[in-house]
Design an enzyme around this catalytic site. Structure first.
Site, mmCIF file in Angstrom:
data_model
loop_
_atom_site.group_PDB
_atom_site.id
_atom_site.type_symbol
_atom_site.label_atom_id
_atom_site.label_comp_id
_atom_site.label_asym_id
_atom_site.label_seq_id
_atom_site.Cartn_x
_atom_site.Cartn_y
_atom_site.Cartn_z
ATOM 1 C CB SER A 20 -6.407 0.032 -30.764
ATOM 2 O OG SER A 20 -5.427 -0.952 -30.493
ATOM 3 C CE LYS A 33 -1.225 -1.689 -32.360
ATOM 4 N NZ LYS A 33 -2.456 -1.456 -31.586
ATOM 5 C CE LYS A 34 -0.020 -0.851 -39.050
ATOM 6 N NZ LYS A 34 1.143 -1.670 -39.462
ATOM 7 N NE ARG A 85 -10.710 -1.338 -26.530
ATOM 8 C CZ ARG A 85 -10.152 -1.506 -27.737
ATOM 9 N NH1 ARG A 85 -8.873 -1.189 -27.927
ATOM 10 N NH2 ARG A 85 -10.867 -1.983 -28.727
ATOM 11 C CB THR A 132 2.839 -10.679 -39.857
ATOM 12 O OG1 THR A 132 1.647 -10.561 -40.644
ATOM 13 C CG2 THR A 132 4.048 -10.423 -40.734
ATOM 14 C CG ASP A 151 2.861 -0.751 -42.549
ATOM 15 O OD1 ASP A 151 2.921 -1.737 -43.305
ATOM 16 O OD2 ASP A 151 2.976 -0.836 -41.313
ATOM 17 C CE LYS A 152 -1.878 -6.350 -45.080
ATOM 18 N NZ LYS A 152 -1.266 -7.474 -44.326
ATOM 19 C CG HIS A 153 -3.383 -2.992 -39.366
ATOM 20 N ND1 HIS A 153 -2.479 -3.553 -38.484
ATOM 21 C CD2 HIS A 153 -4.612 -3.252 -38.864
ATOM 22 C CE1 HIS A 153 -3.136 -4.113 -37.482
ATOM 23 N NE2 HIS A 153 -4.439 -3.945 -37.693
ATOM 24 C CB SER A 154 -4.403 -7.610 -42.355
ATOM 25 O OG SER A 154 -5.429 -8.593 -42.285
#
Length: 435
Positions: free
Chosen positions: A183, A187-188, A168, A120, A80-83
């Site tokens: 954080s 999740k990933k 936070r 997204t 996967d990818k995260h931005s």
């Protein structure tokens, strides 16, 4: 050990053991740690930092606070990818089906818009019928059969992070590199990934405007991910201008479909999409080097296989069967289309990208507070990039609005965000790769 003693130990700048971190996370999950104690712990970490092993232990403990997906039965790698978020960043919509067409699996768990940045999930929900929060069984079925699925985080995925982030957010501790890292990665990892690629943005439209701070975050995430057993690369990408020439929800979906089908592909957007795909295919073991991986990704895009995967994903999650072919028929359209004229001749010298994102929010395409409804039809298209030459009166953006009054307000914001002058600017969109 008492929660208060764990806080004291971190307050005094000492490293916590894995067991102490696990106990703290358990307290966050089951409410045995009060809001005040969680806030104190967050502030202690913000002020004193965490070693890589500590951050990895925190990441794994938060991952294990809820469901963890198991994709071991799949015949290919899971990636996967995260931005970190930006304006006009619709990369996920093209990237997931490209990677699926190359033989990997992409269980993409995405978020909603935050502040001036688009989400997204909001973009996908502009597609009629699309179910962005399916149950785990449907999610697994779509990933297995299509190769990719873009959905939202469930309440059972890393629930400790949800409470921790909420505290936070109101205690001025969001900026901690260690806590941001944990954080994102918790999740990933809960999504059951075999590898991850980060798109860490810097510039005036990014969460972290300073390049060196953004690079610090990228290094932290890649190193902590590896310490947690997750291969991870990161691209540092420029967000001193919108990535796509569209910003909004439905308008970014249109942009994505046109990109996939080859109707129109902007150079900067293509560079980021193919660059991220290349790193994903390398970390997943599909290709041995990024040059070969990028060629493979480009081929999957050019020959239509990625477009086919996108259409199947939309249909499998409740959207129209013929969405790709007839997306203009299905997507909502704002009643007012308003041209923003250039105030003078020259080049686009600078863009206040955050203000462009806020203009979309003001139109109704984002949230002022978390409970706000989002209007999927509104947004901006035709956004001129840095360096573009204009004559006085040329259109520098098109506003999609619900009323002329809203369009006029947006025009004022866009004109304030664009600086027209005689010094055309240009910079590479991918500044660095952490591998």
């Amino acid at each position: 050990m008492l929660i208060s003693e764990i806080i004291r130990k971190k307050r005094d700048g000492n490293c916590l053991t894995d067991d102490e971190i696990a106990q703290m996370v358990q307290g966050i999950s089951n409410d045995s740690a009060s809001d005040a104690q969680v806030a104190a712990f967050a502030m202690a970490v913000l002020l004193n930092g965490m070693a890589r092993d500590e951050a990895a232990a925190l990441t794994l403990a938060m991952r294990d606070s809820g469901d963890v997906f198991d994709w071991s039965g799949l015949p290919g790698p899971v990636v996967d990818k995260h931005s970190t978020g930006g304006v006009g960043d619709n990369v996920s919509l093209m990237l997931a089906p490209i990677i699926a067409a190359c033989g990997a699996y992409v269980p993409m768990i995405s978020g909603r818009g935050l502040g001036h940045t688009g989400g997204t999930l909001d973009k996908m929900e502009s597609i009629p019928g699309y179910v962005a929060t399916p149950d785990n069984a449907v999610f697994s079925k779509v990933v297995n059969e299509v190769g990719c699925a873009i959905i939202g985080q469930t309440a059972h995925l890393a629930p400790a992070d949800k409470r921790f982030y909420g505290i936070r957010d109101v205690t001025a501790t969001v900026e901690s590199i260690a806590l941001i890292t944990a954080s994102i990665l918790s999740k990933k990892l809960a999504a059951g990934l075999g590898s991850l690629v980060m798109d860490v943005k810097f510039g005036n439209g990014a969460f972290m405007s300073d390049f060196e701070k953004a690079r610090e975050l990228a290094v932290s995430i890649t190193e902590v991910a590896r310490a947690a057993g997750l291969p991870c690369h990161a691209l540092l990408t420029d967000m001193n201008q919108p990535l796509a020439d569209a910003a909004g929800n439905a308008v970014e979906v249109v942009n994505a479909v046109e990109f996939l089908t080859g109707v129109r592909r902007e150079a900067r957007l293509t560079e980021v999409v193919i660059g991220l795909c290349g790193e994903m295919l390398v970390t997943a073991g599909i290709e041995a080097d990024r040059d070969s991986a990028r060629i493979l990704a480009q081929a999957a895009l050019d020959d239509g296989r990625a477009t086919e995967r996108f259409g199947k994903m939309v249909a499998a999650l409740g959207g129209p069967l013929d969405f790709v072919e007839n997306h203009q028929k299905y997507l909502p359209v704002a009643p007012v289309l308003w041209k923003v004229p250039a105030p003078s001749a020259g080049h686009v010298n600078a863009i206040a990208t955050r203000d462009v994102g806020l203009a979309v929010v003001e139109l109704g395409g984002g949230r002022r507070v978390s409970g706000d409804a989002v209007d999927p039809a509104v947004g901006l298209t035709g956004l001129l990039p840095l360096g573009a030459m204009v004559e006085k009166g040329d259109t520098i953006a098109l506003v999609h609005a619900q009323s002329e009054e809203a369009a006029k307000r947006s025009q004022s914001q866009i004109l304030s965000a664009y600086d027209i002058g005689d010094n055309p600017a240009s910079a590479p969109v991918v500044r660095d790769i952490i591998d």
